[in-house]
Design a protein around this motif. Structure first.
Motif, short mmCIF file in Angstrom:
data_model
loop_
_atom_site.label_atom_id
_atom_site.label_comp_id
_atom_site.label_asym_id
_atom_site.label_seq_id
_atom_site.Cartn_x
_atom_site.Cartn_y
_atom_site.Cartn_z
N ALA A 144 1.10 -1.22 0.01
CA ALA A 144 0.08 0.19 -0.05
C ALA A 144 0.63 1.07 0.15
O ALA A 144 2.66 1.23 -0.09
CB ALA A 144 -0.50 -0.06 0.99
N THR A 276 -3.61 1.86 -3.08
CA THR A 276 -3.78 -0.18 -3.08
C THR A 276 -3.56 -0.74 -4.30
O THR A 276 -4.10 -0.38 -5.10
CB THR A 276 -4.81 -0.90 -1.32
N VAL A 286 -4.00 -5.85 4.75
CA VAL A 286 -4.04 -3.98 3.98
C VAL A 286 -5.23 -3.84 4.54
O VAL A 286 -5.59 -2.65 5.18
CB VAL A 286 -3.91 -4.48 2.40
#
Length: 302
Positions: A144, A276, A286
């Motif tokens: 990310a 992302t 994430v």
């Protein structure tokens, strides 16, 4: 099928020698002899059929092909090292997140809040490296990114999804000593004072004065700093006024080291985003990180 890959030892020697442009310093870094480094690189050149270094009066220098190869090898060795450390870690890859972030936002806003994340998710480890520009996630080990930019800029980042976190409110700040007995300054007064410039946003002061209809011949003059943290520090030490996102100087404002010299913000469409890769099988780390950011900012939906 056997892969056509050189030995890892040879690549490590090449990477170190390429960074230092010195077999001697590469040997010192790797705790090898200079002869061992030289033999590894000679073997690598024979394997590739390409000269990677040329001799100079002061040692060695990369050839053009060598420089290109070094740019490819370095990030792959770093990625392999990260993957190895992840496997060695008790929580493994599933409990870690590799984050690319704009440096001052990571230092000033994110890191002070990471204890909150650790309290809620003690098994999640966040690894942070600085990056200010879009990149291809497939070519990196990043999961990310925290990115600062406009909606248009973020929309051009191919193969990603972005969630807006915080708007960027940029205000003129300075040391309280620069205000003297005044509580605020007019834009006209600010135009006469030393202005600190942000090298990543060289038009900032001119845009601020133009938006207010104020003539400022010195809008582009003054010392330039690469990071907002540098600009804020210079302002706190009385070197001049700085245009800085307010959320990056919360500590200095609370301590009274900096004050807002004028409440008129710089007109801007910039914001901070979590970016992302767009993929169906998103890693749990994430998702956890995105949800936590949503809690912290109070701005994310779903």
């Amino acid at each position: 099928m056997r892969r056509k890959i050189p030995s890892l030892q040879a690549l490590a020697c090449f990477d170190a020698a390429a960074r230092h442009e010195s077999y001697t310093r590469a040997a010192q870094e790797l705790a090898l002899t200079q002869g061992a480094v030289s033999r590894q690189i000679t073997a690598l050149e024979a394997f590739l059929g390409v000269a990677l270094f040329r001799r100079t009066r002061h040692g060695v220098a990369l050839t053009e092909r060598g420089a290109d190869y070094a740019l490819q090898v370095a990030p792959r060795l770093q990625g392999l090292e990260r993957d190895t450390l992840d496997v060695m870690s008790p929580q493994g890859r599933s409990g870690s997140l590799h984050l690319a972030a704009v440096p001052t936002f990571a230092t000033r806003w994110l890191i002070p809040r990471l204890p909150l994340l650790a309290a809620q998710h003690p098994d999640l480890t966040i690894h942070i490296e600085t990056s200010t520009r879009p990149f291809m996630f497939a070519d990196t080990a990043f999961d990310a990114a925290l990115y600062a930019g406009t909606v248009e800029q973020v929309s051009r980042w191919a193969g990603t999804r972005a969630v807006r976190l915080l708007a960027e409110k940029v205000v003129p700040v300075c040391s309280p000593a620069l205000l003297g007995t005044q509580t605020t300054l007019t834009p006209q007064a600010i135009a006469q004072l030393p202005l600190l410039q942000q090298s990543t946003r060289p038009e900032g002061w001119r845009q601020w004065f133009d938006a207010l209809g104020v003539s400022a011949p010195q809008a582009l003059s003054g010392p330039r700093y690469e990071l907002f943290s540098m600009t804020a520090a210079a302002a706190a030490h009385g070197l001049g006024l700085a245009l800085v996102p307010r959320l990056l100087i919360e500590t200095e404002l609370a301590r009274g080291e900096l004050v807002v010299a004028c409440q008129q913000p710089l007109p801007s469409e910039r914001a901070y985003y979590l970016v992302t890769p767009e993929r169906a099988d998103e890693r749990p780390a994430v998702t956890v990180f995105r949800d936590w950011l949503g809690q912290v900012t109070g701005l994310l939906k779903g």
